[in-house]
Design an enzyme around this catalytic site. Structure first.
Site, PDB file in Angstrom:
ATOM      1  N   ARG A   3       0.814  -1.228   0.000  1.00 35.09           N
ATOM      2  CA  ARG A   3       0.000   0.000   0.000  1.00 35.09           C
ATOM      3  C   ARG A   3       0.839   1.266   0.000  1.00 35.09           C
ATOM      4  NH1 ARG A   3      -3.260  -3.165   3.409  1.00 35.09           N
ATOM      5  NH2 ARG A   3      -4.958  -4.027   2.176  1.00 35.09           N
ATOM      6  N   LYS A  44       4.152  11.664 -11.150  1.00 35.95           N
ATOM      7  CA  LYS A  44       3.295  10.865 -12.029  1.00 35.95           C
ATOM      8  C   LYS A  44       3.985   9.534 -12.272  1.00 35.95           C
ATOM      9  CE  LYS A  44       0.782  14.253 -14.800  1.00 35.95           C
ATOM     10  NZ  LYS A  44       0.556  14.718 -16.180  1.00 35.95           N
ATOM     11  N   GLU A  76      12.190  18.327 -24.202  1.00 37.38           N
ATOM     12  CA  GLU A  76      11.458  18.692 -22.973  1.00 37.38           C
ATOM     13  C   GLU A  76      12.102  19.922 -22.325  1.00 37.38           C
ATOM     14  OE1 GLU A  76       8.633  17.232 -22.184  1.00 37.38           O
ATOM     15  OE2 GLU A  76       8.693  15.144 -22.848  1.00 37.38           O
ATOM     16  N   LYS A 109       9.352  23.107 -13.599  1.00 36.72           N
ATOM     17  CA  LYS A 109       8.421  22.006 -13.325  1.00 36.72           C
ATOM     18  C   LYS A 109       8.005  22.008 -11.853  1.00 36.72           C
ATOM     19  CE  LYS A 109       6.906  17.423 -14.087  1.00 36.72           C
ATOM     20  NZ  LYS A 109       6.982  16.185 -14.830  1.00 36.72           N
ATOM     21  N   GLU A 142      -2.891  17.992 -11.593  1.00 35.91           N
ATOM     22  CA  GLU A 142      -3.302  18.453 -12.918  1.00 35.91           C
ATOM     23  C   GLU A 142      -4.783  18.800 -13.013  1.00 35.91           C
ATOM     24  OE1 GLU A 142      -1.082  16.593 -16.130  1.00 35.91           O
ATOM     25  OE2 GLU A 142      -2.786  16.949 -17.439  1.00 35.91           O
ATOM     26  N   ARG A 174      -1.036  22.596 -14.368  1.00 35.82           N
ATOM     27  CA  ARG A 174      -0.067  21.547 -14.711  1.00 35.82           C
ATOM     28  C   ARG A 174      -0.228  21.072 -16.153  1.00 35.82           C
ATOM     29  NH1 ARG A 174       2.231  16.471 -11.025  1.00 35.82           N
ATOM     30  NH2 ARG A 174       3.552  15.614 -12.659  1.00 35.82           N
ATOM     31  N   ASN A 177       1.898  19.828 -20.884  1.00 41.29           N
ATOM     32  CA  ASN A 177       1.570  18.947 -22.009  1.00 41.29           C
ATOM     33  C   ASN A 177       1.710  19.642 -23.357  1.00 41.29           C
ATOM     34  OD1 ASN A 177       0.922  16.895 -20.200  1.00 41.29           O
ATOM     35  ND2 ASN A 177      -1.149  17.695 -19.946  1.00 41.29           N
ATOM     36  N   HIS A 185       2.071  17.629 -26.434  1.00 34.45           N
ATOM     37  CA  HIS A 185       1.866  16.219 -26.088  1.00 34.45           C
ATOM     38  C   HIS A 185       0.612  15.610 -26.707  1.00 34.45           C
ATOM     39  CE1 HIS A 185       5.191  16.880 -23.427  1.00 34.45           C
ATOM     40  NE2 HIS A 185       5.121  15.660 -22.918  1.00 34.45           N
ATOM     41  N   HIS A 244       1.550  12.474 -28.521  1.00 39.17           N
ATOM     42  CA  HIS A 244       1.062  11.157 -28.074  1.00 39.17           C
ATOM     43  C   HIS A 244       0.348  10.427 -29.204  1.00 39.17           C
ATOM     44  CE1 HIS A 244       1.082  11.757 -23.401  1.00 39.17           C
ATOM     45  NE2 HIS A 244       2.264  11.452 -23.892  1.00 39.17           N
ATOM     46  N   HIS A 271       9.640   9.321 -27.500  1.00 35.39           N
ATOM     47  CA  HIS A 271       8.677  10.220 -26.850  1.00 35.39           C
ATOM     48  C   HIS A 271       9.046  11.696 -27.084  1.00 35.39           C
ATOM     49  CE1 HIS A 271       5.924  11.845 -23.885  1.00 35.39           C
ATOM     50  NE2 HIS A 271       6.944  12.450 -23.292  1.00 35.39           N
TER      51      HIS A 271
HETATM   52  N1  NAD Z   1       6.146  10.654 -15.185  1.00 35.28           N
HETATM   53  C1  NAD Z   1       6.223  11.730 -15.956  1.00 35.28           C
HETATM   54  O1  NAD Z   1       5.890  12.847 -15.536  1.00 35.28           O
HETATM   55  C2  NAD Z   1       6.749  11.593 -17.348  1.00 35.28           C
HETATM   56  C3  NAD Z   1       7.106  12.731 -18.075  1.00 35.28           C
HETATM   57  C4  NAD Z   1       7.650  12.571 -19.345  1.00 35.28           C
HETATM   58  C5  NAD Z   1       7.849  11.300 -19.858  1.00 35.28           C
HETATM   59  N2  NAD Z   1       7.495  10.212 -19.121  1.00 35.28           N
HETATM   60  C6  NAD Z   1       7.722   8.849 -19.628  1.00 35.28           C
HETATM   61  O2  NAD Z   1       9.125   8.661 -19.762  1.00 35.28           O
HETATM   62  C7  NAD Z   1       9.345   7.625 -20.721  1.00 35.28           C
HETATM   63  C8  NAD Z   1      10.496   8.021 -21.633  1.00 35.28           C
HETATM   64  O3  NAD Z   1      11.642   8.191 -20.829  1.00 35.28           O
HETATM   65  P1  NAD Z   1      13.110   8.161 -21.445  1.00 35.28           P
HETATM   66  O4  NAD Z   1      13.140   8.987 -22.669  1.00 35.28           O
HETATM   67  O5  NAD Z   1      14.040   8.446 -20.352  1.00 35.28           O
HETATM   68  O6  NAD Z   1      13.210   6.668 -21.987  1.00 35.28           O
HETATM   69  P2  NAD Z   1      13.875   5.311 -21.433  1.00 35.28           P
HETATM   70  O7  NAD Z   1      13.694   5.181 -19.974  1.00 35.28           O
HETATM   71  O8  NAD Z   1      13.357   4.240 -22.309  1.00 35.28           O
HETATM   72  O9  NAD Z   1      15.422   5.530 -21.745  1.00 35.28           O
HETATM   73  C9  NAD Z   1      15.841   5.666 -23.073  1.00 35.28           C
HETATM   74  C10 NAD Z   1      16.949   4.670 -23.440  1.00 35.28           C
HETATM   75  O10 NAD Z   1      18.174   5.133 -22.876  1.00 35.28           O
HETATM   76  C11 NAD Z   1      18.789   4.091 -22.113  1.00 35.28           C
HETATM   77  N3  NAD Z   1      19.526   4.771 -21.051  1.00 35.28           N
HETATM   78  C12 NAD Z   1      19.013   5.362 -19.942  1.00 35.28           C
HETATM   79  N4  NAD Z   1      19.974   6.018 -19.291  1.00 35.28           N
HETATM   80  C13 NAD Z   1      21.130   5.824 -19.967  1.00 35.28           C
HETATM   81  C14 NAD Z   1      22.455   6.271 -19.790  1.00 35.28           C
HETATM   82  N5  NAD Z   1      22.793   7.094 -18.799  1.00 35.28           N
HETATM   83  N6  NAD Z   1      23.390   5.870 -20.686  1.00 35.28           N
HETATM   84  C15 NAD Z   1      23.038   5.070 -21.751  1.00 35.28           C
HETATM   85  N7  NAD Z   1      21.795   4.638 -21.975  1.00 35.28           N
HETATM   86  C16 NAD Z   1      20.845   5.015 -21.092  1.00 35.28           C
HETATM   87  C17 NAD Z   1      17.664   3.214 -21.679  1.00 35.28           C
HETATM   88  O11 NAD Z   1      18.120   1.908 -21.419  1.00 35.28           O
HETATM   89  C18 NAD Z   1      16.752   3.263 -22.901  1.00 35.28           C
HETATM   90  O12 NAD Z   1      17.209   2.358 -23.878  1.00 35.28           O
HETATM   91  C19 NAD Z   1       8.037   7.419 -21.457  1.00 35.28           C
HETATM   92  O13 NAD Z   1       7.472   6.222 -21.022  1.00 35.28           O
HETATM   93  C20 NAD Z   1       7.180   8.594 -21.002  1.00 35.28           C
HETATM   94  O14 NAD Z   1       5.805   8.282 -20.968  1.00 35.28           O
HETATM   95  C21 NAD Z   1       6.958  10.338 -17.879  1.00 35.28           C
END
Ligand code: NAD
Length: 380
Positions: free
Chosen positions: A132, A154, A196, A238, A248, A252, A256, A259, A263, A277
């Site tokens: 929980r 999030k 971003e 942020k 949101e 907030r 987006n 987005h 998306h 993304h």
């Molecule tokens: N929670 C939120 O507020 C929020 C906001 C924006 C995006 N997101 C989510 O984030 C995700 C995308 O995140 P991302 O772009 O970080 O993708 P990811 O986590 O898939 O990382 C991208 C790639 O880089 C590799 N990697 C990570 N760190 C590394 C490093 N230091 N050196 C070498 N390789 C490395 C990973 O293994 C992966 O292959 C999506 O699912 C999106 O929906 C969430």
């Protein structure tokens, strides 16, 4: 706020996220991973934790984190998952929860998310529901995660019906962003995260965007000062928005920008390597500016300025930059209706009156969006 670090005199930037009794700090600095054990020890109720990470990050950075924790006397159980968006699934959520329980993680323990947004979102959601709710620390390793996904609470996974449709708000107890981890990030991922960063300028800070226009190449090249400044400014933006509107209900939604379009393009390309993304966000932000120009909300030429900058950072800026074919505009608009930001079947968009002047437009007519996309997708 920059603070000297006692051990090596390097700068540690700290950005507070003010959320009452759930407030926490984002610590930003070069080489922070080596100090993670010492920084985290006061947050642990006992010297036990688990690290959720992916295979790429584990290979490159897990040994250094484990060594730092061991030096601080902390026993860490690693859970290593496949890399990629497909990992944000029920299957992997179950594996993480079972792995944490098998590692003996208790209600008062905390866990570490070491990775990009995929790991942060998944591990954060596992922390939200395990026993929980247990605490967690974000150790973001991508630029996208350092400026965006690790901050704000999030968490979640994807469904066959769309992205991030299953999740919870669960704030971390700390964010430790080691900027030197970005040195191993593939160039394409770095650029995707940069989208971003640019977003914060575009949505609310014209001066920051102007600074980025002169500094993007230094940030992408790995200039430490420029990188830290860009990450700090992004986190401050942020943190301010999240503190005002954690769940949101209002402001907030500005985060987006780009987005809704982005998306839909991600969904249309199957969340595959065809479009990352951040790349979807880059194209989506240019579309948001072009759509705003079409609606005469913003001066002609603004979208071109935005596109020029994002292109110079190595980002795609038009649907034609996506390899392969895309569904027609009407299908993209259908996908937008499935987005969790759609309310009562009406589309919400973040539109702009100029650089740094974004606003929330509820009730955008689907027909206007379809007409815009028909024209925009025809061009080039
Ligand atoms: N929670 C939120 O507020 C929020 C906001 C924006 C995006 N997101 C989510 O984030 C995700 C995308 O995140 P991302 O772009 O970080 O993708 P990811 O986590 O898939 O990382 C991208 C790639 O880089 C590799 N990697 C990570 N760190 C590394 C490093 N230091 N050196 C070498 N390789 C490395 C990973 O293994 C992966 O292959 C999506 O699912 C999106 O929906 C969430």
């Amino acid at each position: 706020m920059p603070m000297p670090r006692p051990d090596d005199g390097k700068r540690l930037d700290v950005v507070p996220v003010a959320l009452g009794d759930r407030s926490y700090d984002i610590s930003i600095g070069e080489g922070l991973l080596a100090e993670a054990g010492a920084l985290m020890r006061p947050l642990l109720s006992r010297p036990v934790t688990a690290i959720v990470t992916d295979e790429n990050v584990a290979r490159l950075h897990l040994p250094a984190l484990e060594a730092s924790l061991a030096t601080a006397g902390i026993r860490a159980n690693p859970i290593v998952l496949p890399a990629g968006e497909a990992t944000k699934s029920f299957d992997h959520l179950a594996k993480v929860c079972d792995g944490l329980l098998a590692a003996g993680i208790e209600r008062r323990d905390l866990i570490i998310a070491l990775g990009g947004g995929v790991i942060g979102d998944l591990a954060g959601f596992a922390a939200a529901i395990l026993r929980r709710g247990v605490d967690f620390i974000q150790m973001p390793t991508t630029l996208l995660a350092q400026v965006d996904s690790s901050v704000g609470g999030k968490t979640g996974i994807n469904s066959a019906h769309g992205k991030n449709l299953i999740g919870a708000f669960h704030q971390p107890v700390a964010v430790l962003a080691d900027t030197s981890l970005l040195d191993t990030l593939p160039r394409r991922e770095l650029a995707a995260g940069y989208a971003e960063v640019a977003k914060y300028g575009l949505l609310g800070d014209a001066d920051f965007f102007a600074w980025l226009e002169g500094s993007a190449s230094a940030i992408l090249r790995g200039d430490s000062q420029a990188r830290i400044h860009a990450i700090r400014k992004s986190c401050e933006a942020k943190a301010k928005i999240v503190a005002e509107d954690e769940t949101e209900a209002g402001v907030r939604a500005l985060l987006n920008l780009g987005h809704t379009f982005g998306h839909a393009l991600e969904a249309a390309t199957g969340y595959s390597a065809r479009l990352l993304h951040g790349e979807g966000v880059a194209i989506g932000m240019v579309q948001a500016f072009r759509f705003s120009e079409r609606l005469k909300l913003c001066a002609p030429g603004t979208a071109d300025r935005v596109a020029r900058h994002l292109k110079s950072a190595g980002l795609p800026t038009h649907v034609a930059d996506i390899p392969g074919t895309l569904p027609p505009p009407s299908r993209l608009v259908e996908i937008m209706h499935q987005d969790k930001k759609a309310v009562g079947g009406r589309l919400t968009f973040i539109l702009v009156k100029g650089v740094g002047k974004a606003f929330i437009a509820r009730d955008v007519a689907a027909a206007d969006v379809t007409a815009f996309l028909e024209e925009d997708m025809k061009q080039r």
